[in-house]
Design an enzyme around this catalytic site. Structure first.
Site, PDB file in Angstrom:
ATOM      1  N   GLY A  13     105.655  -9.439   9.328  1.00  0.00           N
ATOM      2  CA  GLY A  13     104.654  -8.446   9.698  1.00  0.00           C
ATOM      3  C   GLY A  13     103.253  -9.022   9.649  1.00  0.00           C
ATOM      4  N   THR A  14     102.281  -8.142   9.657  1.00  0.00           N
ATOM      5  CA  THR A  14     100.891  -8.584   9.670  1.00  0.00           C
ATOM      6  C   THR A  14     100.542  -9.369   8.408  1.00  0.00           C
ATOM      7  OG1 THR A  14     100.361  -6.576  10.923  1.00  0.00           O
ATOM      8  CG2 THR A  14      98.524  -7.821  10.039  1.00  0.00           C
ATOM      9  N   SER A  39     113.411 -10.340   7.892  1.00  0.00           N
ATOM     10  CA  SER A  39     114.575  -9.826   8.594  1.00  0.00           C
ATOM     11  C   SER A  39     114.136  -8.933   9.730  1.00  0.00           C
ATOM     12  CB  SER A  39     115.482  -9.027   7.641  1.00  0.00           C
ATOM     13  OG  SER A  39     116.503  -8.366   8.363  1.00  0.00           O
ATOM     14  N   LYS A  78      85.004  -3.211  18.480  1.00  0.00           N
ATOM     15  CA  LYS A  78      84.705  -2.121  17.556  1.00  0.00           C
ATOM     16  C   LYS A  78      83.340  -2.348  16.923  1.00  0.00           C
ATOM     17  CE  LYS A  78      86.263   0.069  13.268  1.00  0.00           C
ATOM     18  NZ  LYS A  78      87.242   0.030  12.162  1.00  0.00           N
ATOM     19  N   LEU A 333     100.644  -4.521   1.581  1.00  0.00           N
ATOM     20  CA  LEU A 333     101.070  -3.270   0.959  1.00  0.00           C
ATOM     21  C   LEU A 333     101.716  -3.474  -0.407  1.00  0.00           C
ATOM     22  CD1 LEU A 333     102.549  -1.447   4.083  1.00  0.00           C
ATOM     23  CD2 LEU A 333     100.264  -1.222   3.095  1.00  0.00           C
ATOM     24  N   THR A 344      90.493  -1.020   6.226  1.00  0.00           N
ATOM     25  CA  THR A 344      90.355  -2.148   5.300  1.00  0.00           C
ATOM     26  C   THR A 344      91.661  -2.870   4.983  1.00  0.00           C
ATOM     27  OG1 THR A 344      90.522  -0.565   3.466  1.00  0.00           O
ATOM     28  CG2 THR A 344      88.305  -1.221   4.171  1.00  0.00           C
ATOM     29  N   ILE A 346      93.818  -4.822   6.756  1.00  0.00           N
ATOM     30  CA  ILE A 346      93.864  -6.221   7.184  1.00  0.00           C
ATOM     31  C   ILE A 346      92.788  -7.031   6.468  1.00  0.00           C
ATOM     32  CG2 ILE A 346      93.455  -7.743   9.175  1.00  0.00           C
ATOM     33  CD1 ILE A 346      95.005  -5.757  10.879  1.00  0.00           C
TER      34      ILE A 346
END
Length: 502
Positions: A13-14, A39, A78, A333, A344, A346
């Protein structure tokens, strides 16, 4: 000293691929192997699509080409976040990535603005902010490199597809020697004498050993909590929203150069415009509203046709009591979660990897290194927490128990101190470590009607007529600079046509 020879990143993921790319770039040339285990059957959260300016410096450190990055992640620009209905219903303001004016006679601009406002001689505070006015006009041009130029007084970030960003960084990482291993982890091996993690076992029986482990396994915290039981500090008494539902929709207009956060009766909704779609979500507190009602509130406010079924996310705001414990560093996370109100997530991933590199250990894993890392990351989390709580606490809404309780409920002592100082004389507490500087706090204070009783008495030393002319000239210069900018849409077209270096 015995150097680290193998880093194992648990989870993709990220968070996983930011970690892999950051470490691969900095550790290039050293005899350190990096292996990432993930996975394809385990989904990633991946709802975060808005960022803060720190990402530009992280990308630059990797050597990424901006035009190529923007094309491959469907990114838009942004300049800030528009907050609707947060102070009072019907009101809106923009939190900009840039300054309000410039210092006059050595004092912050907003102190002179407060004095001029008291005399009835000041325009709206946003008229002195280049990124705010550019946002309203949907204009954008890169900041000037000349510090004397008005065009240098702002910064910018991106709105992109987080899944595409992870794929982009995966390709970057693998090209620099990172090994990706597919598989589910079924158990974690630890040293009997001290509990240090020595390896993880996959479903197929393979054991992947390492010296340093980066836990990017998401909320479950497979290593930091599952194996090491680092503990979790619950902040839901201040930030009670505990669920989110996200769904992309078709774009029906050109993308705005800002994210939007709209408060509703039980939380708030985000709107993030990308090149190919609009990302949407609803963050809410399950004590006040059902999942079905929250989903209905989201879907009824979409710009265009729903593209995917809504996805749900459950969380408890807070952080791990130790984000680096023994030889495991929690990133993303797994380290904690502060809701996406100020984009916030990332940023915290990238700060974690940057700080780890600064405190990079040897196999002895000195406690002092861990303590300093945890101190820095704790401050990042706490100062972001205070800023988020401010948004909720500084409301004047009376249309639902949720908002009344947010205004009347407890806030952290550190935030109470900051607010008391601002209310007295307009002073913004500054600090060396931690995110969100003076313009950010001013945006929320002024935008949500938190005004000080007075201002810095030293403003009286400045000639009011001269100050009024400086402010009027600045407002005019902002207007003219924005008028000369290309539209955000035109900038995106130009970036799409820019050839990346071979």
């Amino acid at each position: 000293m015995d150097p680290i020879r193998k880093i194992v990143i648990v989870g993709g993921g990220t968070a996983g691929w930011i970690s892999a790319s950051g470490l691969a770039a900095v550790l290039k040339g050293l005899p350190i192997a990096i292996e990432l285990v993930e996975s394809a059957e385990i989904g990633t959260v991946g709802v975060g699509e808005a960022t803060v300016p720190h990402i530009r410096y992280f990308n630059a450190r990797l050597g990424l080409d901006e035009a190529d990055f923007m094309r491959k992640t469907q990114a838009t620009i942004k300049l800030g976040i528009q907050f609707c209905d947060w102070g009072r219903k019907g009101e809106a303001y923009i939190h900009p990535f840039g300054a309000y004016g410039h210092a006059i006679d050595g004092l912050p601009f907003h102190q002179h603005w407060l004095a001029a406002r008291a005399r009835g001689e000041a325009g709206p505070i946003e008229s002195y902010s280049l990124p705010i006015m550019a946002s309203h006009a949907r204009k954008f041009a890169p900041p000037s490199a000349d510090p004397r130029s008005l065009g240098s007084t702002f910064n910018y970030a991106y709105q992109f597809d987080a899944g595409l960003y992870a794929q982009y960084l995966r390709a970057y990482s693998e090209a620099r020697g990172v090994t990706r291993t597919e598989g589910k982890i079924t158990s974690v091996q630890q040293r009997a004498e001290d509990g240090f993690v020595t390896g993880v076992t996959l479903e197929n029986g393979r054991v992947i050993e390492g010296d340093l482990f980066i836990d990017c396994s998401g909320f479950r915290g497979l290593l930091i909590e599952g194996a090491l039981q680092a503990g979790y500090e619950d902040w839901s008494r201040w930030l009670p929203c505990d669920r989110a539902v996200a769904a992309p929709c078709e774009a029906v207009e050109s993308p705005t150069p800002y994210t939007r956060a709209t408060a509703d009766r039980f939380g708030w909704r985000w709107r993030i415009p990308l090149q190919h779609r609009v990302g949407n979500g609803h963050v809410y507190c399950s004590s006040y509203v059902s999942d079905d009602e929250a989903t209905r509130a989201l879907v009824e406010n979409l710009d265009g046709k729903l593209q995917q079924d809504p996805r749900f996310l459950r969380f408890v705001t807070g952080r791990r009591k130790k984000q680096w414990f023994k030889n495991v560093v929690a990133v993303g996370l797994s380290s904690g979660f502060l809701e996406p109100l100020e984009s916030t997530s990332i940023h915290l991933i990238q700060v974690a990897i940057t700080t780890l590199v600064e405190m990079f250990p040897h196999r002895g894993f000195q406690q002092a290194d861990q303590d300093e890392y945890n101190r820095v990351m704790d401050l990042e989390f706490e100062r972001i927490r205070d800023f988020l709580v401010l948004h909720y606490h500084a409301n004047q809404r009376d249309d639902s128990p949720f908002w009344i309780e947010r205004r009347e409920g407890p806030i952290p002592d550190s935030l109470a101190y900051k607010m008391a100082l601002f209310r007295e004389r307009g002073a913004v507490v500054g600090y060396k470590d931690g995110f969100f500087l003076e313009p950010s706090w001013l945006a929320v204070y002024f935008g949500q009607n938190i005004l000080p009783h007075g201002h810095d008495p030293l403003v009286a030393a400045s000639d009011p007529a001269r100050t009024a002319k400086i402010m009027a000239d600045l407002s005019t210069a902002v207007t003219r600079t924005v008028e000369a900018m290309p539209t955000h849409e035109a900038f995106l077209r130009a970036m799409a046509q820019t050839r990346s270096p071979a």
